[in-house]
Design a protein around this motif. Structure first.
Motif, PDB file in Angstrom:
ATOM      1  N   PRO A 202       0.720  -1.289  -0.088  1.00 34.59           N
ATOM      2  CA  PRO A 202       0.000  -0.082  -0.001  1.00 34.59           C
ATOM      3  C   PRO A 202       0.812   1.180  -0.030  1.00 34.59           C
ATOM      4  CG  PRO A 202       0.022  -1.062   2.471  1.00 34.59           C
ATOM      5  CD  PRO A 202       1.007  -2.019   1.168  1.00 34.59           C
ATOM      6  N   PRO A 203       0.318   2.344  -0.348  1.00 34.38           N
ATOM      7  CA  PRO A 203      -1.076   2.610  -0.913  1.00 34.38           C
ATOM      8  C   PRO A 203      -1.313   2.147  -2.368  1.00 34.38           C
ATOM      9  CG  PRO A 203       0.281   4.911  -0.938  1.00 34.38           C
ATOM     10  CD  PRO A 203       1.157   3.644  -0.534  1.00 34.38           C
ATOM     11  N   LEU A 204      -2.653   1.833  -2.466  1.00 33.76           N
ATOM     12  CA  LEU A 204      -2.831   1.236  -3.778  1.00 33.76           C
ATOM     13  C   LEU A 204      -4.439   1.714  -4.369  1.00 33.76           C
ATOM     14  CD1 LEU A 204      -1.998  -1.334  -5.428  1.00 33.76           C
ATOM     15  CD2 LEU A 204      -3.629  -2.844  -3.920  1.00 33.76           C
ATOM     16  N   ARG A 205      -4.197   2.164  -5.426  1.00 30.91           N
ATOM     17  CA  ARG A 205      -5.637   2.335  -6.073  1.00 30.91           C
ATOM     18  C   ARG A 205      -5.569   1.749  -7.437  1.00 30.91           C
ATOM     19  NH1 ARG A 205      -3.943   6.722  -3.379  1.00 30.91           N
ATOM     20  NH2 ARG A 205      -5.416   7.714  -1.828  1.00 30.91           N
ATOM     21  N   ILE A 206      -6.367   0.758  -7.674  1.00 32.11           N
ATOM     22  CA  ILE A 206      -6.477   0.184  -8.939  1.00 32.11           C
ATOM     23  C   ILE A 206      -8.032   0.170  -9.321  1.00 32.11           C
ATOM     24  CG2 ILE A 206      -4.395  -1.060  -9.063  1.00 32.11           C
ATOM     25  CD1 ILE A 206      -6.108  -3.586  -7.977  1.00 32.11           C
ATOM     26  N   VAL A 207      -8.350   0.055 -10.573  1.00 34.87           N
ATOM     27  CA  VAL A 207      -9.417  -0.259 -11.187  1.00 34.87           C
ATOM     28  C   VAL A 207      -9.359  -1.373 -12.097  1.00 34.87           C
ATOM     29  CG1 VAL A 207      -9.311   1.669 -12.984  1.00 34.87           C
ATOM     30  CG2 VAL A 207     -11.656   0.772 -12.153  1.00 34.87           C
ATOM     31  N   ILE A 208     -10.255  -2.225 -12.018  1.00 29.40           N
ATOM     32  CA  ILE A 208      -9.920  -3.604 -12.763  1.00 29.40           C
ATOM     33  C   ILE A 208     -11.136  -4.035 -13.680  1.00 29.40           C
ATOM     34  CG2 ILE A 208      -9.404  -6.255 -12.254  1.00 29.40           C
ATOM     35  CD1 ILE A 208      -8.985  -5.159  -9.479  1.00 29.40           C
ATOM     36  N   PRO A 209     -10.963  -3.737 -15.229  1.00 28.55           N
ATOM     37  CA  PRO A 209     -12.076  -4.065 -15.869  1.00 28.55           C
ATOM     38  C   PRO A 209     -11.754  -5.361 -16.456  1.00 28.55           C
ATOM     39  CG  PRO A 209     -10.237  -2.697 -16.890  1.00 28.55           C
ATOM     40  CD  PRO A 209      -9.806  -2.806 -15.552  1.00 28.55           C
ATOM     41  N   GLY A 210     -12.806  -6.202 -16.507  1.00 27.34           N
ATOM     42  CA  GLY A 210     -12.383  -7.611 -17.237  1.00 27.34           C
ATOM     43  C   GLY A 210     -13.604  -8.368 -17.427  1.00 27.34           C
ATOM     44  N   LYS A 211     -13.407  -9.692 -18.204  1.00 23.95           N
ATOM     45  CA  LYS A 211     -14.169 -10.562 -18.569  1.00 23.95           C
ATOM     46  C   LYS A 211     -14.863 -11.588 -17.369  1.00 23.95           C
ATOM     47  CE  LYS A 211     -14.097 -11.914 -22.921  1.00 23.95           C
ATOM     48  NZ  LYS A 211     -13.197 -12.638 -23.782  1.00 23.95           N
ATOM     49  N   VAL A 212     -15.723 -11.831 -16.929  1.00 23.89           N
ATOM     50  CA  VAL A 212     -15.902 -13.160 -16.099  1.00 23.89           C
ATOM     51  C   VAL A 212     -16.818 -14.069 -16.516  1.00 23.89           C
ATOM     52  CG1 VAL A 212     -15.358 -11.458 -14.145  1.00 23.89           C
ATOM     53  CG2 VAL A 212     -17.839 -11.952 -14.894  1.00 23.89           C
ATOM     54  N   HIS A 213     -16.810 -15.359 -15.830  1.00 20.78           N
ATOM     55  CA  HIS A 213     -17.793 -16.307 -16.404  1.00 20.78           C
ATOM     56  C   HIS A 213     -18.523 -17.021 -15.371  1.00 20.78           C
ATOM     57  CE1 HIS A 213     -14.764 -16.575 -19.736  1.00 20.78           C
ATOM     58  NE2 HIS A 213     -14.067 -16.056 -19.156  1.00 20.78           N
ATOM     59  N   ARG A 214     -19.738 -17.110 -15.624  1.00 21.72           N
ATOM     60  CA  ARG A 214     -20.583 -17.937 -14.612  1.00 21.72           C
ATOM     61  C   ARG A 214     -21.552 -18.842 -15.333  1.00 21.72           C
ATOM     62  NH1 ARG A 214     -22.356 -13.496  -9.796  1.00 21.72           N
ATOM     63  NH2 ARG A 214     -20.287 -12.725  -9.839  1.00 21.72           N
ATOM     64  N   ASN A 215     -21.907 -19.828 -14.544  1.00 19.24           N
ATOM     65  CA  ASN A 215     -22.847 -20.960 -15.429  1.00 19.24           C
ATOM     66  C   ASN A 215     -24.124 -20.482 -15.038  1.00 19.24           C
ATOM     67  OD1 ASN A 215     -23.549 -23.496 -16.249  1.00 19.24           O
ATOM     68  ND2 ASN A 215     -23.805 -24.517 -14.413  1.00 19.24           N
ATOM     69  N   ASP A 216     -24.515 -19.315 -15.932  1.00 17.84           N
ATOM     70  CA  ASP A 216     -26.026 -18.932 -16.032  1.00 17.84           C
ATOM     71  C   ASP A 216     -26.575 -19.120 -17.240  1.00 17.84           C
ATOM     72  OD1 ASP A 216     -26.118 -17.725 -13.495  1.00 17.84           O
ATOM     73  OD2 ASP A 216     -25.185 -15.774 -14.095  1.00 17.84           O
ATOM     74  N   ALA A 217     -27.750 -19.572 -17.162  1.00 20.08           N
ATOM     75  CA  ALA A 217     -28.449 -19.605 -18.669  1.00 20.08           C
ATOM     76  C   ALA A 217     -28.722 -18.483 -19.282  1.00 20.08           C
ATOM     77  CB  ALA A 217     -29.954 -20.347 -18.421  1.00 20.08           C
ATOM     78  N   ALA A 218     -28.567 -18.210 -20.534  1.00 18.27           N
ATOM     79  CA  ALA A 218     -28.840 -17.189 -21.189  1.00 18.27           C
ATOM     80  C   ALA A 218     -30.294 -16.623 -21.218  1.00 18.27           C
ATOM     81  CB  ALA A 218     -28.001 -16.921 -22.588  1.00 18.27           C
ATOM     82  N   ASP A 219     -30.485 -15.110 -20.962  1.00 11.40           N
ATOM     83  CA  ASP A 219     -31.793 -14.678 -21.037  1.00 11.40           C
ATOM     84  C   ASP A 219     -31.438 -13.245 -21.328  1.00 11.40           C
ATOM     85  OD1 ASP A 219     -31.632 -13.433 -18.580  1.00 11.40           O
ATOM     86  OD2 ASP A 219     -32.570 -14.926 -17.689  1.00 11.40           O
ATOM     87  N   ALA A 220     -32.710 -12.496 -21.420  1.00 10.10           N
ATOM     88  CA  ALA A 220     -32.573 -11.092 -21.708  1.00 10.10           C
ATOM     89  C   ALA A 220     -31.622 -10.193 -20.946  1.00 10.10           C
ATOM     90  CB  ALA A 220     -33.968 -10.377 -21.968  1.00 10.10           C
ATOM     91  N   THR A 221     -31.218 -10.718 -19.701  1.00 11.68           N
ATOM     92  CA  THR A 221     -30.467 -10.056 -18.762  1.00 11.68           C
ATOM     93  C   THR A 221     -29.261 -10.599 -18.154  1.00 11.68           C
ATOM     94  OG1 THR A 221     -32.051 -10.355 -16.772  1.00 11.68           O
ATOM     95  CG2 THR A 221     -32.124  -8.406 -18.107  1.00 11.68           C
ATOM     96  N   HIS A 222     -29.500 -11.999 -18.771  1.00 19.25           N
ATOM     97  CA  HIS A 222     -28.203 -12.814 -18.238  1.00 19.25           C
ATOM     98  C   HIS A 222     -27.263 -13.571 -19.466  1.00 19.25           C
ATOM     99  CE1 HIS A 222     -30.657 -12.842 -14.605  1.00 19.25           C
ATOM    100  NE2 HIS A 222     -29.492 -12.912 -13.936  1.00 19.25           N
ATOM    101  N   SER A 223     -26.027 -13.736 -19.182  1.00 14.16           N
ATOM    102  CA  SER A 223     -25.288 -14.258 -19.900  1.00 14.16           C
ATOM    103  C   SER A 223     -24.202 -15.171 -19.345  1.00 14.16           C
ATOM    104  CB  SER A 223     -24.449 -13.159 -21.117  1.00 14.16           C
ATOM    105  OG  SER A 223     -23.257 -13.555 -21.586  1.00 14.16           O
ATOM    106  N   PRO A 224     -23.729 -16.222 -19.848  1.00 16.59           N
ATOM    107  CA  PRO A 224     -22.544 -16.931 -18.955  1.00 16.59           C
ATOM    108  C   PRO A 224     -21.311 -16.229 -19.225  1.00 16.59           C
ATOM    109  CG  PRO A 224     -23.259 -18.208 -20.990  1.00 16.59           C
ATOM    110  CD  PRO A 224     -24.184 -17.006 -21.005  1.00 16.59           C
ATOM    111  N   ILE A 225     -21.097 -15.246 -20.239  1.00 18.64           N
ATOM    112  CA  ILE A 225     -19.755 -14.412 -19.994  1.00 18.64           C
ATOM    113  C   ILE A 225     -20.414 -12.847 -19.772  1.00 18.64           C
ATOM    114  CG2 ILE A 225     -17.926 -13.602 -21.185  1.00 18.64           C
ATOM    115  CD1 ILE A 225     -17.972 -16.220 -22.879  1.00 18.64           C
TER     116      ILE A 225
END
Ligand SMILES: [Zn+2]
Length: 363
Positions: A202-225
């Motif tokens: 520390p001190p530390l200030r970071i912002v972390i953009p990125g792709k994540v994955h979950r075993n969700d069924a795709a619908d109008a508001t959900h996506s596995p990625i």
């Protein structure tokens, strides 16, 4: 020799044939040398080797009267003449650009379609730039993680019920390894918090953009990625007020100065206390509409003060993360949700469809 005429052939003696063919060849070279344009070459070709009226055809007719004993010599000399004239006519035609193929440099060029940022990438970059302006740097990490970085070090112990809220996609054939070493697709960008703290004190200030994955069924508001932007701030004397002030400023910078924020108690394993953040509805200004379900508020992100247990995991590599001396906050938000709200997109699947009609709207 007049341009359209064949010289006179007195007899079929070698001398007469020589001067006959020499006169024709000289005439041809003269005409070929003066032909400069595409049209003139085309005229030369028709005049000399045109099928019906070409001079070579007519020369051939003159030679038809040759007596038997002169035929062999006549044939050889005629072939020699053709081998001079024919390739020259053909060759120059090939070399010369035809009028309809010539490049007109005054025409405008062929315009290539310009690419543009995908609306998700654009939204992610906009969020990142809001925090970059506050002195945050960007942290990145792998999408394939170990159970340790995705869960355990973020205070999700084995068997912890909070693991069930993130349906995890695991890599096959990992059963023989100890649980903490098993590989999985990261379910959030939070593992990058631990990686970064392990690498720098520390001190530390970071912002972390990125792709994540979950075993969700795709619908109008959900996506596995899907995509998240996560933030982490660690220093001495960081308080919940700093967290509120930072996020309130960030939401105003992103959505407009009139946006208000409010915080509700929530639960995340890696923060304590934790909060859900709502912003005043950007569509109705807080009066209540269909988009905010008449509440005037939209829930947008999760946050909280970093749990001392998380600092304890980081301190294994960087002892300076001593929860008695430092404190910090973390926050995270879904990029798709924000982009859908900002651009009025009803179906999350449109981000991933690659449909040009959709993407061209974001040029
Ligand atoms: Zn509303």
């Amino acid at each position: 020799m007049p341009p359209s005429e064949i010289p006179e052939l007195k007899d079929y003696s070698s001398g007469s044939l020589d001067s006959f063919f020499r006169a024709i060849e000289e005439q041809f070279h003269l005409e070929a040398a003066s032909a400069a344009s595409v049209e003139e070459f085309e005229q030369l070709r028709i005049r000399w080797i045109g099928r019906k009226q070409g001079l070579l055809t007519r020369v051939g007719e003159v030679l038809k009267g040759a007596p038997a004993e002169a035929r062999r010599e006549v044939g050889q000399k005629f072939n020699a003449l053709k081998s001079v004239i024919e390739p020259r006519c053909e060759l120059d035609l090939k070399l010369a650009p035809r009028a309809d193929e010539a490049i007109d440099i005054t025409l405008p060029g062929t315009r290539r379609a310009l690419g543009a940022e995908h609306p998700l990438i654009r939204t992610m970059n906009e969020i990142v730039s809001v925090f970059a302006a506050m002195g945050y740097s960007v942290g990145l990490g792998p999408e394939v993680e170990t159970d340790y970085y995705n869960f355990e070090s973020l205070n999700f112990p084995p068997g912890h019920p909070a693991r069930d809220t993130q349906d995890t996609l695991v890599i096959v054939n990992q059963e023989r390894k100890p649980l903490r070493e098993r590989l999985l697709m990261r379910t959030h960008t939070s593992p990058v918090q631990i990686h970064t703290m392990e690498q720098q004190p520390p001190p530390l200030r970071i912002v972390i953009p990125g792709k994540v994955h979950r075993n969700d069924a795709a619908d109008a508001t959900h996506s596995p990625i899907f995509h998240q932007v996560e933030g982490l701030c660690v220093d001495t004397n960081i308080t919940f007020s700093d967290l509120k002030g930072t996020l309130d400023h960030a939401m105003k910078a992103f959505f407009g100065a009139s946006v208000k924020t409010r915080f509700f108690p929530s639960y995340f394993p890696f923060t304590e206390p934790s909060a859900d953040v709502q912003i005043s509805c950007i569509f109705c200004g807080g009066r209540g509409c269909r988009k905010c379900k008449q509440s005037g508020w939209i829930e947008l992100l999760g946050c909280g003060m970093v749990d001392p247990a998380v600092f304890a995991f980081a301190a294994r590599q960087q002892p300076a993360y001593d929860a008695k001396k430092i404190s910090g906050f973390a926050f995270g938000m879904g990029v798709e949700r924000i982009a859908m709200m900002k651009y009025g997109i009803g179906d999350i699947g449109q981000f991933y469809s690659g449909d040009m009609r959709f993407l061209e709207q974001f040029r």
